[in-house]
Design an enzyme around this catalytic site. Structure first.
Site, PDB file in Angstrom:
ATOM      1  N   SER A  73       0.763  -1.195   0.071  1.00  0.00           N
ATOM      2  CA  SER A  73      -0.177  -0.200  -0.171  1.00  0.00           C
ATOM      3  C   SER A  73       0.918   1.414  -0.082  1.00  0.00           C
ATOM      4  O   SER A  73       0.106   2.326  -0.110  1.00  0.00           O
ATOM      5  CB  SER A  73      -0.991   0.083   1.151  1.00  0.00           C
ATOM      6  OG  SER A  73      -2.100  -0.826   0.766  1.00  0.00           O
ATOM      7  N   LYS A 237       2.802   6.745   5.056  1.00  0.00           N
ATOM      8  CA  LYS A 237       2.028   5.703   4.362  1.00  0.00           C
ATOM      9  C   LYS A 237       2.481   4.205   4.745  1.00  0.00           C
ATOM     10  O   LYS A 237       3.820   4.124   4.128  1.00  0.00           O
ATOM     11  CB  LYS A 237       1.683   6.061   2.746  1.00  0.00           C
ATOM     12  CG  LYS A 237       0.827   5.006   2.181  1.00  0.00           C
ATOM     13  CD  LYS A 237      -0.635   5.161   2.647  1.00  0.00           C
ATOM     14  CE  LYS A 237      -1.384   4.041   2.620  1.00  0.00           C
ATOM     15  NZ  LYS A 237      -1.451   2.887   3.320  1.00  0.00           N
ATOM     16  N   THR A 238       1.666   3.541   5.218  1.00  0.00           N
ATOM     17  CA  THR A 238       2.129   2.016   5.625  1.00  0.00           C
ATOM     18  C   THR A 238       1.729   1.266   4.442  1.00  0.00           C
ATOM     19  O   THR A 238       1.090   1.567   3.389  1.00  0.00           O
ATOM     20  CB  THR A 238       1.315   1.655   6.858  1.00  0.00           C
ATOM     21  OG1 THR A 238       0.177   1.752   6.733  1.00  0.00           O
ATOM     22  CG2 THR A 238       1.906   2.718   7.987  1.00  0.00           C
ATOM     23  N   GLY A 239       2.003  -0.185   4.584  1.00  0.00           N
ATOM     24  CA  GLY A 239       1.771  -1.021   3.693  1.00  0.00           C
ATOM     25  C   GLY A 239       2.213  -2.387   4.300  1.00  0.00           C
ATOM     26  O   GLY A 239       3.020  -2.620   4.960  1.00  0.00           O
TER      27      GLY A 239
END
Length: 291
Positions: A73, A237-239
């Site tokens: 993501s 922003k993580t993923g």
């Protein structure tokens, strides 16, 4: 007295040989950071990639930063930025409404599921994708742009020759070891994130909107942010994906220091491995020590 004498002697040496001392100190610090990251990676049982850019002087801290990792993501930043870029020439674009159907929903839709049989604006989709990691929102952004290849084309327009988006959500999260699809390198992502949030890749209004979305992220409290002082401002922003893939990319504003850009990518050998946000937090603490 002896302690004071030693201190005075050290100050004299430092004043006499500043360049030599500085070079030796920086070299020792760099070696220490590399050793700590290597130890962290070894203890985690996975593969860790880190890239930090200090925008005060553009110096870098890199660890496996030229190896490819599945973005998961974190790729949502590029898709949202591509839509923001379009809005530079169409001031009404972000207010454009997009239909949300039940058939659009995938595996994680905390925002879009509230709008089934209704609509969301592109601005709302951008916020949903970046601040809540809504996968349907990401797919709608990709569809608006014309497909994953158009997101890649936007990256190329920024000078990023490494980023590649091949699929949509949720299949882009398969993170199969050795699979080049939907991957980038930590260094390439750090350079592009810097250009998007602190550089001139976007016009000022669009750049500010991207930064606002990142600062409002709700999914990163246990990742990079957890390894930093509470008083620092962070936009991230993580993923996450298969093989315990756990990612976070961030712009960081320390107190009384120029911004830092940090990318942390982590993946593991077993497909069903659990996420390891603690590894990202530990890496962040290591590379930002002293700022």
């Amino acid at each position: 007295m002896m302690t004071q004498s030693i201190r005075r002697s050290m100050l004299t040496v430092m004043a006499t040989l500043p360049l030599l001392f500085s070079s030796a100190t920086l070299h020792a610090q760099a070696n220490s950071v590399q050793q700590q990251l290597e130890a962290l990676e070894k203890s985690s049982g996975g593969r860790l990639g880190v890239a930090l850019i200090n925008t005060a002087d553009n110096s870098q801290i890199l660890y496996l930063a030229d190896e490819r990792f599945a973005m998961c993501s974190t790729s949502k930043v590029m898709a949202a930025a591509a839509v923001l870029k379009q809005s530079e020439s169409d001031k009404h674009l972000l207010n454009q409404r997009v239909e949300i159907k039940a058939s659009d929903l995938v595996n994680y839709n905390p925002i879009a599921e509230k709008h089934v049989n209704g609509t969301m604006t592109l601005a709302e989709l951008g916020a949903g994708a970046l601040q809540y990691s809504d996968n349907t929102a990401m797919n709608k952004l990709i569809a608006h742009l014309g497909g994953p290849d158009k997101v890649t084309a936007f990256a190329r327009s920024l000078g990023d020759e490494t980023f590649r988006l091949d699929r949509t959500e949720p299949t882009l999260n398969s993170a199969i070891p050795g699979d080049p699809r939907d991957t980038t390198t930590p260094l390439a992502m750090a350079q592009t994130l810097k250009n998007l949030t602190l550089g001139k890749a976007l016009a000022e209004t669009q750049r500010a909107q991207l930064v606002t979305w990142l600062k409002g992220n709700t999914t990163g409290s246990a990742s990079i942010r957890a390894g930093l002082p509470k008083c620092w401002v962070v936009g991230d922003k993580t993923g996450s994906g298969d093989y315990g893939t756990t990612n976070d990319i961030a712009v960081i504003w320390p107190e009384n220091h120029a911004p830092l850009v940090l990318v942390t990518y982590f993946t593991q050998p077993e497909q069903k491995a659990e996420s390891r946000r603690d590894v990202l937090a530990a890496a962040a603490k290591i590379v930002t020590h002293g700022f």
